[in-house]
Design a protein around this motif. Structure first.
Motif, PDB file in Angstrom:
ATOM      1  N   HIS A  34      37.880  47.051  48.303  1.00  0.00           N
ATOM      2  CA  HIS A  34      37.472  45.494  48.472  1.00  0.00           C
ATOM      3  C   HIS A  34      36.214  45.244  47.871  1.00  0.00           C
ATOM      4  N   TRP A  83      49.122  40.531  48.011  1.00  0.00           N
ATOM      5  CA  TRP A  83      47.655  40.042  48.355  1.00  0.00           C
ATOM      6  C   TRP A  83      46.748  40.773  47.548  1.00  0.00           C
ATOM      7  N   PRO A  84      46.832  40.585  46.149  1.00  0.00           N
ATOM      8  CA  PRO A  84      46.026  41.244  45.155  1.00  0.00           C
ATOM      9  C   PRO A  84      44.365  41.031  45.274  1.00  0.00           C
ATOM     10  N   GLU A  85      44.133  40.043  45.827  1.00  0.00           N
ATOM     11  CA  GLU A  85      42.687  39.378  45.928  1.00  0.00           C
ATOM     12  C   GLU A  85      42.084  40.520  47.248  1.00  0.00           C
ATOM     13  N   CYS A 135      41.956  45.467  39.404  1.00  0.00           N
ATOM     14  CA  CYS A 135      43.201  45.566  40.069  1.00  0.00           C
ATOM     15  C   CYS A 135      43.681  44.170  40.249  1.00  0.00           C
ATOM     16  N   THR A 136      42.896  43.241  40.923  1.00  0.00           N
ATOM     17  CA  THR A 136      43.522  42.059  41.269  1.00  0.00           C
ATOM     18  C   THR A 136      44.020  41.220  39.907  1.00  0.00           C
ATOM     19  N   ARG A 190      47.980  40.064  38.855  1.00  0.00           N
ATOM     20  CA  ARG A 190      48.147  38.662  38.628  1.00  0.00           C
ATOM     21  C   ARG A 190      48.678  38.270  37.177  1.00  0.00           C
TER      22      ARG A 190
END
Length: 333
Positions: free
Chosen positions: A81, A229-231, A240-241, A245
């Motif tokens: 993250h 929950w990609p974020e 990745c996020t 999406r």
């Protein structure tokens, strides 16, 4: 042995300025290679691309359910993250629920990768903590498992029960005995494997929903949390996020240091592994995006795909001076 092949180019004006070599492997649900560029047997460190594998014992052991972990926390256990407020807040709450704190982590401090928070902390003369480390979610998962097992505090020790469980899960889903390990940036062991084995492990995750054994149920649960929950898996502006999406079908995408990128395609039962031989992030992002475009998972003209597959190069005056692209030889028609 097959040598690494071109997977990304950088052009300045009408001239090829830089070329990145690497490996790409696509596996089907049976673990067989269906497409390969470079050497499928090249041995690499998957780095953070395999965090979902490291999270498997958290679920199979019963620790996740015993602690009542939400989907967001399972996604964070698999995340690299950005250390944005939503990530830091949730990891702090997770540690508090365990009766633990920042000092119990073993990942080391790292300035937040979230620009707004990093600048705010600098202005307020606040030092970064371990929760700001991009791996703090994975380490909160390690702590959860360690506490459940009644094991010792040094959960990153290669002979600690947590890491032994991670190694066993890693070798199970890759279908290969790891030839050894190195210590990752967050101090946890990172087990080496082949490109084929890494892609095979991602195909295991992609087909997990079709099986009912404990390891498969855990893999399906983690993949679903990452998709939902990609974020939490990466963050604002991160490949990745944004690629998850932008996808036209279910996709799990996860980066790793030194030019590694994986993808899980549950709708097709396929797994993908990418490695830039020189460790370049831009090459891995370009190659994974190009592979997914070639497979029809992503649209080449989607702005969030273009930003990684064919980004424009600007100079310091904002003038367009070149571009990055996958080589025409990457997927010849």
């Amino acid at each position: 042995m097959t040598q690494p092949q071109p997977i990304c180019e950088a052009w300045r004006g009408a001239f090829l300025e830089s070329q990145h070599l690497g490996h790409i492997v696509v596996c089907d649900g049976s673990g067989q290679v269906v497409q390969a560029i470079g050497d499928p047997e090249a041995v690499i460190f998957p780095r953070s691309s395999c965090k979902m594998i490291q999270a498997l014992p958290l679920v199979t052991s019963g620790a996740a359910d015993a602690q009542g972990l939400s989907e967001t926390r399972l996604a964070l256990a698999c995340a690299s993250h950005s250390g944005a407020p939503l990530h830091v807040t949730e990891v702090n709450r997770w540690l508090a629920d365990l009766g633990l704190g920042d000092d119990d982590l073993r990942c080391g401090t790292e300035p937040s990768r979230d620009k707004a928070l990093r600048f705010e902390m600098i202005r307020d003369d606040q030092k970064p903590c371990q929760v700001h480390n991009n791996c703090s979610g994975k380490h909160a998962g390690f702590l959860t498992l360690s506490q459940y097992l009644g094991a010792g505090a040094d959960y990153v020790d290669p002979v600690h029960p947590v890491q032994l469980a991670c190694r066993d899960a890693f070798e199970e889903v890759t279908g290969m005995t790891s030839p050894g390990f190195g210590i990752d940036g967050c101090s946890a062991p990172n087990f080496a494997t082949s490109m084929h084995a890494l892609a095979r492990s991602m195909a295991f995750f992609a087909t997990a929903h079709s099986r009912n054994d404990p390891l498969s149920r855990a893999a399906a649960r983690l993949a679903a949390a990452m998709r939902a929950w990609p974020e939490h898996v990466a963050g604002k502006g991160r490949a990745c996020t944004l690629l998850m999406r932008a996808a036209k079908e279910p996709l799990v995408a996860k980066t790793g240091a030194e030019g590694v990128f994986i993808a899980i395609l549950p709708g097709r039962g396929m797994g993908i592994a990418v490695k830039a031989a020189d460790g370049a992030t831009r090459a891995a992002e370009c190659a994974i995006a190009a592979t997914l475009v070639q497979m029809g998972v992503l649209d080449a003209d989607h702005p969030d795909v273009t930003n990684f597959m064919t980004p424009t190069l600007l100079n310091r005056r904002g003038l367009e001076v070149g571009f990055v692209r996958p080589p025409h030889t990457l997927f010849p028609t």
